[in-house]
Write an enzyme that holds these catalytic residues in place. Sequence first.
Site, PDB file in Angstrom:
ATOM      1  CG  ASN A 203      -0.214  -0.070   2.510  1.00  0.00           C
ATOM      2  OD1 ASN A 203       0.554   0.826   2.829  1.00  0.00           O
ATOM      3  ND2 ASN A 203      -0.406  -1.152   3.259  1.00  0.00           N
ATOM      4  CG  ASP A 272      -6.790  -5.010   6.223  1.00  0.00           C
ATOM      5  OD1 ASP A 272      -6.372  -5.077   7.402  1.00  0.00           O
ATOM      6  OD2 ASP A 272      -7.213  -3.950   5.714  1.00  0.00           O
ATOM      7  CE  LYS A 282       7.870 -13.133 -13.889  1.00  0.00           C
ATOM      8  NZ  LYS A 282       8.607 -12.656 -15.033  1.00  0.00           N
ATOM      9  CG  PHE A 316      -2.530   5.660  13.337  1.00  0.00           C
ATOM     10  CD1 PHE A 316      -1.749   5.528  14.471  1.00  0.00           C
ATOM     11  CD2 PHE A 316      -2.458   6.843  12.613  1.00  0.00           C
ATOM     12  CE1 PHE A 316      -0.903   6.545  14.875  1.00  0.00           C
ATOM     13  CE2 PHE A 316      -1.610   7.870  13.000  1.00  0.00           C
ATOM     14  CZ  PHE A 316      -0.832   7.732  14.126  1.00  0.00           C
ATOM     15  CE  LYS A 330     -10.773   0.483  11.054  1.00  0.00           C
ATOM     16  NZ  LYS A 330     -10.179   1.084   9.891  1.00  0.00           N
ATOM     17  CE  LYS A 334      -8.801  -3.106  14.304  1.00  0.00           C
ATOM     18  NZ  LYS A 334      -7.788  -3.386  13.294  1.00  0.00           N
TER      19      LYS A 334
END
Length: 399
Positions: A203, A272, A282, A316, A330, A334
């Site tokens: 990301n 995730d 490959k 975060f 969250k 959590k």
Amino acid sequence: MKIILGVGGGIAAYKSAELARLLMQQGHQVTAVMTDAAQRFVTPVTFAALTGRKVLTDLFAIESAIDHIGTAQENDLLVVAPATADLLARLAHGLAGDFLSTLYLAFTGPVLLAPSMNVNMWQHAATRANVEILERRGHRVIEPGVGYLACGMTGAGRMAEPEEIAAAVDREARAGRDLEGETVLITAGPTEEPLDPVRYISNRSSGKMGYALAEAAAARGAHVVLISGPVHLSPPHGVEVIQVRTAAEMRTRVFENLEPAGIVIKAAAVADFHLSHVPDQKRKKTAARLSLELDPTPDILAEVGRQKGDRLLVGFAAETENLRQEARRKLESKNCDMVVGNLVGGTETGFESDENEVVLVLSTGDTVEIARASKREIADRIFDEILKLRLSLHSAHEA
Ligand code: PMT
């Protein structure tokens, strides 16, 4: 507090006179040190009159022979305003040709830098690299403002206003080393989840937010363990950095280092999903569509939340909408004490940018908004709020 005000040779030197006045008003002892170029803009007499102290200018004056060492040892904080492009370069590379740069090398306390220059000079790759070196060293760079510049151009480069610099100095003076004796565990950056030996899912996280938190915690005296995904940032000064690649590796390292940590901050953008069975070779390109079945990665934050103990746990939330609701969801799911919500998807804040704008959702039910500022500034505000929150949770527990 005893403060050295280093004045560089830029037109903003006239604003430093006001800064000297504000610092005196805050009750600090201020010693001005001026470069030769600074004295072409403002005379030492101005600073001597405002501070009531001798202004230091000449490394080679007989009475200055060892003064740079003594001055460095006697003072608690160094603020350089204006920090010109030349001065930033000299400080970054340890060139010690005058009183201010020599004193800088001998000084071991906190350093704040308020740059001031033309917009193109500020954006030049050389200046960017020098600023990065100085920030990695743990110094605070007070971002210049955007606006009309003395050179006639408009853009970033105008020295922050004296009030803003004085407030940053005051915060530094008050914050001091309020995390001394504390171990802070921070995760930063992205994770990479391999699809085969050459491809992976990742990301946009650059690691800047997590590294800024690590720098801030180290500057405030904490022992910092930074578990970092793959990023292109230099390790912050005085921080123990553990490099990882995947979410699974990050999880292992977090649990290996969890025990001594009193504060845990999960700023990493952990993937995730991942491929459970990565092929050894490959994947060959074919004309056929490729479908991959991905499994969820371990939710490290939730797992730490289940065995939180006395730790203060900060997560975060990176969202593109419903920031507060998602951050609170969250926080509860959590078992965090604080969730830092930030909007991602744009270019000015969130991923990759040097600045951020966040909302802190607290387990007390409160929320705190922090307006757009550099990630380093945001990091300090987060630690200010963490310490306040810990106090109020402690008092609630005692009652
Ligand atoms: O790195 P920068 O370019 O500076 O960008 C900063 C940032 C946008 C990455 C950072 O400010 C940020 O928001 N980090 C969290 C990103 C994220 O993964 O958010 P989330 O809402 O998907 O996850 C919520 C929390 O769970 C996070 O604390 C995350 O670290 C944690 N998590 C998520 C998934 C997982 N498998 N394990 C986790 O621990």
